[in-house]
Design an enzyme around this catalytic site. Structure first.
Site, PDB file in Angstrom:
ATOM      1  N   GLY A 154      49.432  40.705  38.548  1.00 18.00           N
ATOM      2  CA  GLY A 154      49.881  39.855  39.646  1.00 18.00           C
ATOM      3  C   GLY A 154      50.850  38.819  39.096  1.00 18.00           C
ATOM      4  O   GLY A 154      51.594  39.088  38.145  1.00 18.00           O
ATOM      5  N   CYS A 207      42.999  39.622  35.884  1.00 17.38           N
ATOM      6  CA  CYS A 207      42.499  39.992  37.214  1.00 17.38           C
ATOM      7  C   CYS A 207      41.499  38.925  37.655  1.00 17.38           C
ATOM      8  O   CYS A 207      40.992  38.165  36.842  1.00 17.38           O
ATOM      9  CB  CYS A 207      41.850  41.378  37.166  1.00 17.38           C
ATOM     10  N   THR A 234      42.455  34.334  29.689  1.00 16.55           N
ATOM     11  CA  THR A 234      42.790  33.059  30.350  1.00 16.55           C
ATOM     12  C   THR A 234      42.470  33.171  31.842  1.00 16.55           C
ATOM     13  O   THR A 234      42.942  32.348  32.621  1.00 16.55           O
ATOM     14  CB  THR A 234      44.278  32.695  30.170  1.00 16.55           C
ATOM     15  N   ARG A 236      39.008  34.386  33.815  1.00 12.81           N
ATOM     16  CA  ARG A 236      37.703  33.798  34.136  1.00 12.81           C
ATOM     17  C   ARG A 236      36.683  34.279  33.114  1.00 12.81           C
ATOM     18  O   ARG A 236      36.662  35.452  32.736  1.00 12.81           O
ATOM     19  CB  ARG A 236      37.227  34.217  35.529  1.00 12.81           C
ATOM     20  N   GLU A 265      31.087  26.545  31.585  1.00  7.69           N
ATOM     21  CA  GLU A 265      32.042  25.497  31.170  1.00  7.69           C
ATOM     22  C   GLU A 265      31.474  24.135  31.541  1.00  7.69           C
ATOM     23  O   GLU A 265      30.969  23.982  32.648  1.00  7.69           O
ATOM     24  CB  GLU A 265      33.392  25.721  31.853  1.00  7.69           C
ATOM     25  N   HIS A 284      39.770  25.531  29.226  1.00  5.72           N
ATOM     26  CA  HIS A 284      40.270  25.851  30.578  1.00  5.72           C
ATOM     27  C   HIS A 284      41.515  24.998  30.869  1.00  5.72           C
ATOM     28  O   HIS A 284      41.586  24.283  31.882  1.00  5.72           O
ATOM     29  CB  HIS A 284      39.194  25.623  31.649  1.00  5.72           C
ATOM     30  N   ALA A 286      44.790  26.376  30.455  1.00  5.31           N
ATOM     31  CA  ALA A 286      45.998  27.210  30.561  1.00  5.31           C
ATOM     32  C   ALA A 286      46.907  26.740  31.690  1.00  5.31           C
ATOM     33  O   ALA A 286      48.123  26.889  31.624  1.00  5.31           O
ATOM     34  CB  ALA A 286      45.607  28.670  30.761  1.00  5.31           C
TER      35      ALA A 286
HETATM   36  P1  NAI Z   1      47.180  37.396  41.432  1.00  6.42           P
HETATM   37  O1  NAI Z   1      46.316  37.528  42.655  1.00  6.42           O
HETATM   38  O2  NAI Z   1      48.643  37.183  41.606  1.00  6.42           O
HETATM   39  O3  NAI Z   1      46.978  38.680  40.490  1.00  6.42           O
HETATM   40  C1  NAI Z   1      45.730  39.250  40.215  1.00  6.42           C
HETATM   41  C2  NAI Z   1      45.975  40.730  40.007  1.00  6.42           C
HETATM   42  O4  NAI Z   1      44.762  41.320  39.569  1.00  6.42           O
HETATM   43  C3  NAI Z   1      46.395  41.458  41.308  1.00  6.42           C
HETATM   44  O5  NAI Z   1      47.618  42.132  41.104  1.00  6.42           O
HETATM   45  C4  NAI Z   1      45.246  42.431  41.566  1.00  6.42           C
HETATM   46  O6  NAI Z   1      45.696  43.643  42.124  1.00  6.42           O
HETATM   47  C5  NAI Z   1      44.708  42.622  40.147  1.00  6.42           C
HETATM   48  N1  NAI Z   1      43.346  43.133  40.093  1.00  6.42           N
HETATM   49  C6  NAI Z   1      42.319  42.902  40.945  1.00  6.42           C
HETATM   50  N2  NAI Z   1      41.235  43.592  40.533  1.00  6.42           N
HETATM   51  C7  NAI Z   1      41.587  44.266  39.394  1.00  6.42           C
HETATM   52  C8  NAI Z   1      40.890  45.142  38.517  1.00  6.42           C
HETATM   53  N3  NAI Z   1      39.622  45.481  38.734  1.00  6.42           N
HETATM   54  N4  NAI Z   1      41.569  45.632  37.450  1.00  6.42           N
HETATM   55  C9  NAI Z   1      42.866  45.295  37.235  1.00  6.42           C
HETATM   56  N5  NAI Z   1      43.571  44.485  38.047  1.00  6.42           N
HETATM   57  C10 NAI Z   1      42.936  43.972  39.110  1.00  6.42           C
HETATM   58  O7  NAI Z   1      46.521  36.225  40.585  1.00  6.42           O
HETATM   59  P2  NAI Z   1      47.214  35.405  39.402  1.00  6.42           P
HETATM   60  O8  NAI Z   1      47.912  34.227  39.967  1.00  6.42           O
HETATM   61  O9  NAI Z   1      47.954  36.328  38.526  1.00  6.42           O
HETATM   62  O10 NAI Z   1      45.894  34.858  38.662  1.00  6.42           O
HETATM   63  C11 NAI Z   1      45.020  35.739  37.974  1.00  6.42           C
HETATM   64  C12 NAI Z   1      43.747  34.980  37.583  1.00  6.42           C
HETATM   65  O11 NAI Z   1      44.073  33.960  36.637  1.00  6.42           O
HETATM   66  C13 NAI Z   1      43.078  34.218  38.730  1.00  6.42           C
HETATM   67  O12 NAI Z   1      42.207  35.061  39.475  1.00  6.42           O
HETATM   68  C14 NAI Z   1      42.340  33.108  38.034  1.00  6.42           C
HETATM   69  O13 NAI Z   1      41.006  33.505  37.828  1.00  6.42           O
HETATM   70  C15 NAI Z   1      43.046  32.977  36.684  1.00  6.42           C
HETATM   71  N6  NAI Z   1      43.654  31.660  36.483  1.00  6.42           N
HETATM   72  C16 NAI Z   1      43.284  30.919  35.402  1.00  6.42           C
HETATM   73  C17 NAI Z   1      43.849  29.680  35.157  1.00  6.42           C
HETATM   74  C18 NAI Z   1      43.495  28.864  33.953  1.00  6.42           C
HETATM   75  O14 NAI Z   1      43.830  27.677  33.899  1.00  6.42           O
HETATM   76  N7  NAI Z   1      42.868  29.440  32.943  1.00  6.42           N
HETATM   77  C19 NAI Z   1      44.821  29.094  36.107  1.00  6.42           C
HETATM   78  C20 NAI Z   1      45.206  29.985  37.172  1.00  6.42           C
HETATM   79  C21 NAI Z   1      44.604  31.214  37.361  1.00  6.42           C
END
Ligand code: NAI
Length: 319
Positions: A154, A207, A234, A236, A265, A284, A286
């Site tokens: 994503g 994901c 990075t 969950r 956490e 946490h 990133a």
């Molecule tokens: P997004 O919704 O744009 O992308 C997530 C992607 O994961 C989607 O393309 C979806 O099709 C795919 N996906 C869903 N289930 C899957 C599976 N079983 N196998 C493979 N791919 C799968 O979300 P974005 O913005 O890329 O964020 C991703 C994750 O990053 C968030 O869910 C959040 O948990 C985490 N995050 C962590 C942060 C941090 O500070 N560490 C900050 C922002 C987000």
């Protein structure tokens, strides 16, 4: 009766934008640093708009809010909100999907490059043993000979791929919902999960955490990974079985790991991950940069403005 705006917890230093939106709607404002369900239940009583970072928004918490309330999750992932219960109780939930993908991608790539070059281990060997000859850590693979596997392509996964391309990495990805054409056009090979695990020298998780992805990386997945592989998370903490991860590090199945997120956490003091110098730990963080935090709070406050004004939400999420 005045509306009520509540911040259950935040990690940004201040809440100027949130206070301003409450003031604009002549609403009461209250801010907390809730960590437990009991604290969150007490904080949200009668709230019409609730900003939440990491506090647990369970059914019990949702039941205490005003009828038709809106929960705004500071960030992308909303696994700490019981979205199904919210739907059943008529409470809206929104996230902020687009405030800082680039910053998370920067942090991911920093962890990945550092882990591949074994920087944390070299650093601790010099500090603890005085020095180390480079072959002391075994052979290091050049970036041009390294295959990186992205699970989830994503916003963040794709931004990571864009940053990695110029280094010469081969990039493969698994995302059941990504249009394979878009990936191929960018030089990313779309593969099944088992294929990704066995072919990647480094795997990076992007994901969401859902019941389907909980412990996606467990003993069985780690056993499929190539010997000496690197893992970066990075996304969950719940995506990875941390006990299995420690076993894989101790056995040498994984040579280095970069973690920004954990099943609990803050990371408990007794976590065995703290004792392993092949593991780089970040708190946490990133998402964290001046620009992304400003954007996050502004976009969250704009969503609250819509909720308080009875307008349609920009980024509603549902179960
Ligand atoms: P997004 O919704 O744009 O992308 C997530 C992607 O994961 C989607 O393309 C979806 O099709 C795919 N996906 C869903 N289930 C899957 C599976 N079983 N196998 C493979 N791919 C799968 O979300 P974005 O913005 O890329 O964020 C991703 C994750 O990053 C968030 O869910 C959040 O948990 C985490 N995050 C962590 C942060 C941090 O500070 N560490 C900050 C922002 C987000």
């Amino acid at each position: 009766m005045k509306a009520k705006v509540v911040v259950t917890d935040q990690a940004f230093g201040g809440t100027l934008a949130e206070r301003a939106v409450a003031e604009r709607h002549d609403a009461e404002f209250a801010e907390f640093q809730c960590a437990t369900e009991a604290e969150t239940v007490a904080a949200v009583a009668g709230a019409h708009v609730v900003f939440v970072n990491l506090a647990p928004v369970t059914r019990a918490v949702l039941e205490r809010m005003a009828p038709g309330a809106t929960v705004i999750r500071y960030g992308v992932g909303y696994d700490n909100v019981d979205v199904r219960a919210a739907g059943e109780l008529g409470i809206s939930v929104a996230n902020v999907p687009d405030y800082g993908s680039e910053t998370v991608a920067d942090h991911t790539v920093a962890l990945l490059l550092s882990s591949l070059r074994k920087l944390s281990v070299y650093d601790s060997r010099i500090r603890e043993d005085g020095w180390i000859k480079p072959p002391g850590l075994g052979t290091l693979r050049g970036f041009g000979d390294t295959t990186v596997g992205l699970i989830g392509t994503g916003r963040i996964g794709f931004s990571v791929a864009k940053r990695l391309m110029p280094f010469g990495f081969r990039i493969i990805a698994h995302d059941p919902w990504a249009p394979a054409g878009a990936l191929t056009a960018f030089g990313i090979e779309s593969v099944e999960l088992d294929d990704l695990l066995s072919r990647s020298h480094a795997v990076s998780l992007h994901c969401p955490l859902t019941p389907n992805t909980h412990h996606l990386i467990d003993d069985a997945a780690l056993a499929r990974m190539s010997a000496g592989a690197v893992l970066i998370n990075t996304s969950r903490g719940g995506l990875v079985d941390e006990d299995a991860l420690v076993r894989a590090l101790k056995s040498g199945r994984l040579s280095a790991v970069g973690l920004d997120v954990f099943s609990q956490e803050p990371l408990p003091p007794e976590s065995p991950l703290r004792a392993l110098d092949q593991v780089t730990l970040t708190p946490h963080s990133a998402f964290y940069s001046a620009h992304s935090v400003e954007q996050l709070q502004l976009l969250a406050a704009e969503e609250a403005d819509r909720a308080l004004g009875g307008r349609r939400l920009r980024s509603p999420v549902s179960a």
